[in-house]
Write a protein that holds these residues in place. Structure first.
Motif: not given
Lengths: 299, 235
Positions: A250-258
């Motif tokens: 979840g953390g990685l997906i959020l950061a990549f989208v951001e």
């Protein structure tokens, strides 16, 4: 390409920090069903304690090596979590209060820590020293700042230990057992109060270490807690509360989208601040269980 | 082995059970009979310290354990097989059993407990790596009993362990209970049916509306006519 790889490292490092915050939420939620939004402020406190130990900015003449600061900050976070459980959560649980009461009390704890941080460390940002300085370096084809690689490595270590603990040790299984069925876990002879206290201690330690890790990049300041709390929570919602590895995903997906969104989507830069919330709302509406589901709990 | 005096308590304000006196001697097997909602499970919850509110005295092995928390009772040798089995469905059979031994006193070895339970229930040994939730109801009940036995209990409490099981499995588990008794284990079994109590207990307490209304050898209860009459005559 160079540009892409650099963004990749930076997004991964941010994603790791979000993942650590999500893990701090997760280790507390699993056995207790309590969402503790104070983890963001605990991360800020961890950063401040780190600065205090490492530099002369807060406290004179305490220039200890960074690794000792890491241990001190982890112990500090564990103590904060343990104390909070003992003073603010346990009395409620003992009286049979619903989880919501504890969640609201912990919002109060959040305010206490934020104001406490401001009073003790002031309102201006404090630079936090990085153990390997701020050198730019190249690992394989990946360019980045040394602190970013340290964050990625440390996060990997934390998640690996958490995964091994939950999957491979009896006490980890006991934590999971409490999450699955409190009554049955109590009948095994598991001390539910101790599990709750240890969960808060672990959550506190993880959050404080995350704060220390990110502080060289953002500096330690009294406003750093809230974004960490919301981004960590969003990461948790994306990954799901069922599995340890979900928090990191979840953390990685959020950061990549951001970060990739801000770089390539035709969106004004100020609007990118809305990305986490768009993801949060989207997941809560369409996939409230997160991407990784808990193992089936139905008997 | 176990003695309860003037046990009372409940989940919220009102008492579900009141004035319960029980006594079990070492090696005995006793049944707690009663219709649905008589408070049988509540008595077990009070004995295992999982009832939110209770009063009265409980002596276990001659020691007053009225104020002991539940997890210490398990270590002292009191285990409960709860109603509806309550196994950890996503865990493997082996992990379920291992958790049963988490409070095992130092004098015992976990490996010995595994051996004992696997000998008692060979089917659990065959399915050690299987997820518990994927097994049949009878196998899950065996697992629930095996898990309780992992803590090397001296007194085993069973809450309606035969509910919803096929007659063949009931026979199998009855045979296992007989073997446990032969090994010297003291058992207290909660049941609704007199026939089953006859098969696995010598004495019985009969509960209606939260109170013990009769206490007699099972054979005497059987000779005295239908248990349903006793249940209803109390009202």
């Amino acid at each position: 390409m160079e540009d892409f790889l650099e963004l990749l490292v930076s997004a991964t490092a941010s994603g790791c920090v979000y993942g650590l915050l999500a893990l701090a939420y997760l280790v507390i939620i699993r056995p207790t069903s309590i969402i503790n939004f104070a983890v963001g402020e605990w991360a800020a406190s961890g950063a401040f304690v780190g600065v205090a130990v490492l530099s002369t900015l807060v406290w004179p003449a305490l220039e200890w090596p960074w690794w000792s600061a890491l241990l001190i900050v982890a112990a500090f976070g564990a103590l904060v979590g343990y104390g909070t459980e003992l003073l603010c959560v346990r009395p409620l649980v003992a009286r049979g209060a619903p989880e919501l009461s504890a969640i609201l009390v912990l919002l109060g704890v959040l305010v206490i820590f934020r104001e406490g941080n401001t009073l003790l460390f002031g309102a201006s940002p404090l630079p936090s020293p990085a153990p390997f300085g701020f050198r730019r370096m190249l690992i394989g084809p990946f360019p980045g700042v040394s602190q970013q690689f340290l964050i990625i490595g440390a996060t990997f270590g934390v998640f690996l230990s958490a995964w091994l603990f939950f999957e491979r040790t009896v006490w980890g299984r006991a934590f999971e057992a409490v999450a699955l069925n409190r009554k049955a876990a109590a009948l095994m002879g598991i001390d539910l109060r101790m599990v709750g206290a240890l969960a808060f201690a672990a959550g506190g330690a993880i959050a404080a270490v995350a704060g220390l890790l990110v502080s060289p990049l953002t500096s330690a300041h009294f406003l750093m807690g809230l974004p960490l709390a919301t981004q960590g929570f969003t990461a948790l919602v994306i990954g799901g509360i069922g599995r340890v590895e979900g928090a990191l995903l979840g953390g990685l997906i959020l950061a990549f989208v951001e970060q990739f969104g801000a770089r390539w989507l035709p969106v004004p830069s100020g609007m990118t601040l809305a990305f986490p919330f768009v993801l949060l709302i989207g997941f809560l509406l369409f996939r409230p269980t997160g991407l990784l589901r808990a193992p089936e709990t139905r008997v | 082995m176990l003695e309860a005096r003037a046990l009372a308590g409940g989940y919220r304000k009102a008492d579900v059970i009141a004035d319960i006196d029980l006594r079990l001697d070492a090696g005995e097997s006793v049944a707690l009979l009663g219709p649905n909602g008589a408070g049988k499970s509540t008595v077990l919850a009070a004995l295992t310290a999982t009832l939110p509110r209770r009063s009265g005295a409980i002596l276990f092995n001659g020691r007053d354990v009225s104020a002991e928390p539940g997890h210490k009772l398990v270590a002292a040798g009191l285990a409960l097989v709860p109603e509806g089995r309550q196994i950890f469905a996503p865990f493997t059979v082996r992990d379920n059993l291992r958790l049963g031994a988490i409070a095992l006193p130092r004098a015992h070895r976990v490996a010995d407990r595994f051996d004992y339970v696997f000998t008692l229930f060979p089917r659990l040994a065959e399915r050690a790596s299987q997820r518990a939730g994927t097994m049949s109801g009878g196998e899950q009940q065996m697992l629930a009993i095996g898990r309780a036995l992992m803590s090397a209990p001296r007194l085993l409490l069973l809450d309606e362990p035969f509910l919803g099981l096929a007659p063949m499995i009931v026979e199998e588990i009855l045979a296992t209970l007989a073997r446990l008794r032969a090994d010297g284990l003291t058992t207290l079994i909660v049941e609704q049916k007199l026939e089953i109590a006859l098969a696995c207990a010598t004495r019985a307490y009969v509960m209606v509306n939260g109170r013990v209304i009769r206490h007699a050898p099972c054979a005497e209860l059987a000779a005295g006519g239908d248990l349903q009459d006793i249940y209803f005559s109390a009202n």
